[in-house]
Design a protein around this motif. Structure first.
Motif, PDB file in Angstrom:
ATOM      1  N   UNK A  19      -9.600  -6.760  21.587  1.00 58.42           N
ATOM      2  CA  UNK A  19      -9.808  -5.315  21.476  1.00 58.42           C
ATOM      3  C   UNK A  19     -11.043  -5.004  20.636  1.00 58.42           C
ATOM      4  N   UNK A  20     -11.314  -5.821  19.639  1.00 52.65           N
ATOM      5  CA  UNK A  20     -12.503  -5.609  18.809  1.00 52.65           C
ATOM      6  C   UNK A  20     -13.779  -5.893  19.598  1.00 52.65           C
ATOM      7  N   UNK A  21     -13.777  -6.983  20.356  1.00 55.51           N
ATOM      8  CA  UNK A  21     -14.982  -7.347  21.103  1.00 55.51           C
ATOM      9  C   UNK A  21     -15.291  -6.372  22.233  1.00 55.51           C
ATOM     10  N   UNK A  22     -14.256  -5.802  22.835  1.00 56.98           N
ATOM     11  CA  UNK A  22     -14.481  -4.874  23.947  1.00 56.98           C
ATOM     12  C   UNK A  22     -14.454  -3.407  23.512  1.00 56.98           C
ATOM     13  N   UNK A  23     -14.229  -3.147  22.247  1.00 59.68           N
ATOM     14  CA  UNK A  23     -14.105  -1.780  21.719  1.00 59.68           C
ATOM     15  C   UNK A  23     -13.067  -0.978  22.491  1.00 59.68           C
ATOM     16  N   UNK A  24     -11.930  -1.623  22.796  1.00 56.82           N
ATOM     17  CA  UNK A  24     -10.881  -0.979  23.582  1.00 56.82           C
ATOM     18  C   UNK A  24      -9.985  -0.089  22.738  1.00 56.82           C
ATOM     19  N   UNK A  25      -9.902  -0.354  21.447  1.00 56.79           N
ATOM     20  CA  UNK A  25      -9.031   0.409  20.562  1.00 56.79           C
ATOM     21  C   UNK A  25      -9.808   0.858  19.335  1.00 56.79           C
ATOM     22  N   UNK A  26      -9.312   1.881  18.646  1.00 57.88           N
ATOM     23  CA  UNK A  26      -9.943   2.270  17.385  1.00 57.88           C
ATOM     24  C   UNK A  26      -9.852   1.137  16.351  1.00 57.88           C
ATOM     25  N   UNK A  73       0.368   2.084  12.070  1.00 54.75           N
ATOM     26  CA  UNK A  73      -0.969   2.319  12.629  1.00 54.75           C
ATOM     27  C   UNK A  73      -0.872   3.028  13.972  1.00 54.75           C
ATOM     28  N   UNK A  74       0.134   2.695  14.775  1.00 53.09           N
ATOM     29  CA  UNK A  74       0.307   3.348  16.070  1.00 53.09           C
ATOM     30  C   UNK A  74       0.700   4.800  15.957  1.00 53.09           C
ATOM     31  N   UNK A  75       1.514   5.120  14.958  1.00 50.98           N
ATOM     32  CA  UNK A  75       1.920   6.510  14.753  1.00 50.98           C
ATOM     33  C   UNK A  75       0.742   7.357  14.301  1.00 50.98           C
ATOM     34  N   UNK A  76      -0.158   6.755  13.534  1.00 53.53           N
ATOM     35  CA  UNK A  76      -1.302   7.527  13.054  1.00 53.53           C
ATOM     36  C   UNK A  76      -2.343   7.754  14.153  1.00 53.53           C
ATOM     37  N   UNK A  77      -2.309   6.969  15.226  1.00 54.98           N
ATOM     38  CA  UNK A  77      -3.232   7.150  16.344  1.00 54.98           C
ATOM     39  C   UNK A  77      -2.473   7.198  17.660  1.00 54.98           C
ATOM     40  N   UNK A  78      -1.669   8.240  17.908  1.00 53.97           N
ATOM     41  CA  UNK A  78      -0.858   8.277  19.130  1.00 53.97           C
ATOM     42  C   UNK A  78      -1.691   8.361  20.407  1.00 53.97           C
ATOM     43  N   UNK A  79      -2.882   8.948  20.327  1.00 52.65           N
ATOM     44  CA  UNK A  79      -3.719   9.043  21.526  1.00 52.65           C
ATOM     45  C   UNK A  79      -4.154   7.666  22.013  1.00 52.65           C
ATOM     46  N   UNK A  80      -4.464   6.770  21.092  1.00 52.05           N
ATOM     47  CA  UNK A  80      -4.858   5.409  21.492  1.00 52.05           C
ATOM     48  C   UNK A  80      -3.685   4.615  22.022  1.00 52.05           C
ATOM     49  N   UNK A  81      -2.518   4.810  21.434  1.00 56.60           N
ATOM     50  CA  UNK A  81      -1.326   4.089  21.901  1.00 56.60           C
ATOM     51  C   UNK A  81      -0.932   4.589  23.283  1.00 56.60           C
ATOM     52  N   UNK A  82      -0.993   5.883  23.522  1.00 53.45           N
ATOM     53  CA  UNK A  82      -0.660   6.411  24.835  1.00 53.45           C
ATOM     54  C   UNK A  82      -1.655   5.939  25.894  1.00 53.45           C
ATOM     55  N   UNK A  83      -2.893   5.678  25.489  1.00 57.46           N
ATOM     56  CA  UNK A  83      -3.880   5.162  26.430  1.00 57.46           C
ATOM     57  C   UNK A  83      -3.563   3.739  26.878  1.00 57.46           C
ATOM     58  N   UNK A  84      -2.742   3.012  26.104  1.00 55.30           N
ATOM     59  CA  UNK A  84      -2.373   1.652  26.473  1.00 55.30           C
ATOM     60  C   UNK A  84      -1.287   1.629  27.551  1.00 55.30           C
TER      61      UNK A  84
END
Length: 87
Positions: A19-26, A73-84
């Motif tokens: 995820x870090x290498x592809x910038x897939x997540x915050x 961490x997932x609760x603080x960024x729900x938009x990123x988790x929903x994108x998964x």
């Protein structure tokens, strides 16, 4: 608990690097994944000669902390988790 710890640790570590290498997540979620993997890694804690063996909590406590860290961490960024989740 050892096999579950190894599986969780490798999934979190490899997933965090990918995820870090592809910038897939915050960045915050990536670092939470990496830290969760390190917390679950039995090599650091369970062995008598491990670097953190002196302060090692039980496997259940380490697993709970690793999952709680990832959930926080997932609760603080729900938009990123929903994108998964697939549509």
């Amino acid at each position: 608990m050892g096999a579950i710890g190894w599986i969780w640790a490798w999934l979190m570590l490899l997933g965090g690097v990918r995820a870090h290498l592809t910038d897939a997540l915050p960045d915050m979620l990536v670092w939470a994944m990496l830290l969760s993997g390190l917390l679950a890694l039995p090599l650091l804690w369970s062995r008598p000669d491990g670097p953190l063996a002196a302060i090692a909590p039980s496997g259940v406590v380490r697993g709970a902390i690793a999952v709680l860290l990832l959930l926080a961490a997932g609760i603080s960024r729900p938009d990123a988790v929903m994108g998964l989740l697939p549509a």
